[in-house]
Motif scaffolding. Sequence first.
Motif, mmCIF file in Angstrom:
data_model
loop_
_atom_site.group_PDB
_atom_site.id
_atom_site.type_symbol
_atom_site.label_atom_id
_atom_site.label_comp_id
_atom_site.label_asym_id
_atom_site.label_seq_id
_atom_site.Cartn_x
_atom_site.Cartn_y
_atom_site.Cartn_z
ATOM 1 N N VAL A 86 59.242 26.875 76.382
ATOM 2 C CA VAL A 86 60.497 27.611 76.147
ATOM 3 C C VAL A 86 60.561 28.084 74.699
ATOM 4 O O VAL A 86 60.912 29.244 74.424
ATOM 5 C CB VAL A 86 61.710 26.735 76.514
ATOM 6 C CG1 VAL A 86 63.008 27.360 76.045
ATOM 7 C CG2 VAL A 86 61.754 26.488 78.013
ATOM 8 N N LEU A 87 60.219 27.206 73.757
ATOM 9 C CA LEU A 87 60.207 27.602 72.346
ATOM 10 C C LEU A 87 59.173 28.685 72.074
ATOM 11 O O LEU A 87 59.404 29.577 71.247
ATOM 12 C CB LEU A 87 59.962 26.379 71.461
ATOM 13 C CG LEU A 87 61.095 25.352 71.418
ATOM 14 C CD1 LEU A 87 60.664 24.121 70.633
ATOM 15 C CD2 LEU A 87 62.354 25.964 70.831
ATOM 16 N N LEU A 90 60.731 31.883 73.121
ATOM 17 C CA LEU A 90 61.827 32.275 72.236
ATOM 18 C C LEU A 90 61.344 32.807 70.882
ATOM 19 O O LEU A 90 61.915 33.751 70.339
ATOM 20 C CB LEU A 90 62.766 31.092 72.004
ATOM 21 C CG LEU A 90 63.652 30.688 73.158
ATOM 22 C CD1 LEU A 90 64.448 29.434 72.813
ATOM 23 C CD2 LEU A 90 64.598 31.815 73.531
ATOM 24 N N PHE A 91 60.304 32.204 70.336
ATOM 25 C CA PHE A 91 59.863 32.553 68.987
ATOM 26 C C PHE A 91 58.641 33.460 68.943
ATOM 27 O O PHE A 91 58.114 33.711 67.862
ATOM 28 C CB PHE A 91 59.585 31.280 68.181
ATOM 29 C CG PHE A 91 60.837 30.512 67.861
ATOM 30 C CD1 PHE A 91 61.769 31.026 66.989
ATOM 31 C CD2 PHE A 91 61.071 29.284 68.454
ATOM 32 C CE1 PHE A 91 62.922 30.340 66.692
ATOM 33 C CE2 PHE A 91 62.228 28.579 68.163
ATOM 34 C CZ PHE A 91 63.162 29.109 67.279
#
Length: 152
Positions: A86-87, A90-91
């Motif tokens: 997920v990170l 997102l990034f």
Amino acid sequence: MNTLFDRYAGIVFLAIGTAFVIGSKSISTSAYGSNVGANIFPMILGAFLALMSLRLIYDTFRRQKAEKYKENLDYKRFGIIFTAAVLYALFLEDIGFVISTFLFLMIGFQTMQKGKVWVSLLISAVFSCGVYYMYVDLLDGSLPGFPSWLGF
């Protein structure tokens, strides 16, 4: 391995892979400044996921032995890798493809097998830089580069 769980997981991942392939057909086939369209990666990854799922389903039917023990599921590792994924999503735009892929692979490798940090560093670096080079330079595609604050 839990044969029943593997069979159902294979069916679910087969459906997801098929959905990726079908969904990638509706994405544009060309992008600004790129000879490779945005539909290529989802199509290839969806086809790969579908093929690996078919293999998993086949293996579950091939197993003849009934399992006599119940396997404990490792929720901690799953949580770590799920959070890292997920990170990563997102990034990806903020820190770029190479850095985010490198960090995701390092977290994944160290979660699955602690130790061998140098091997994990080498594989993560070579893979993230190699994929970026092949896609951007050889195929003329576009991926998020390095962040501007790094000066690249």
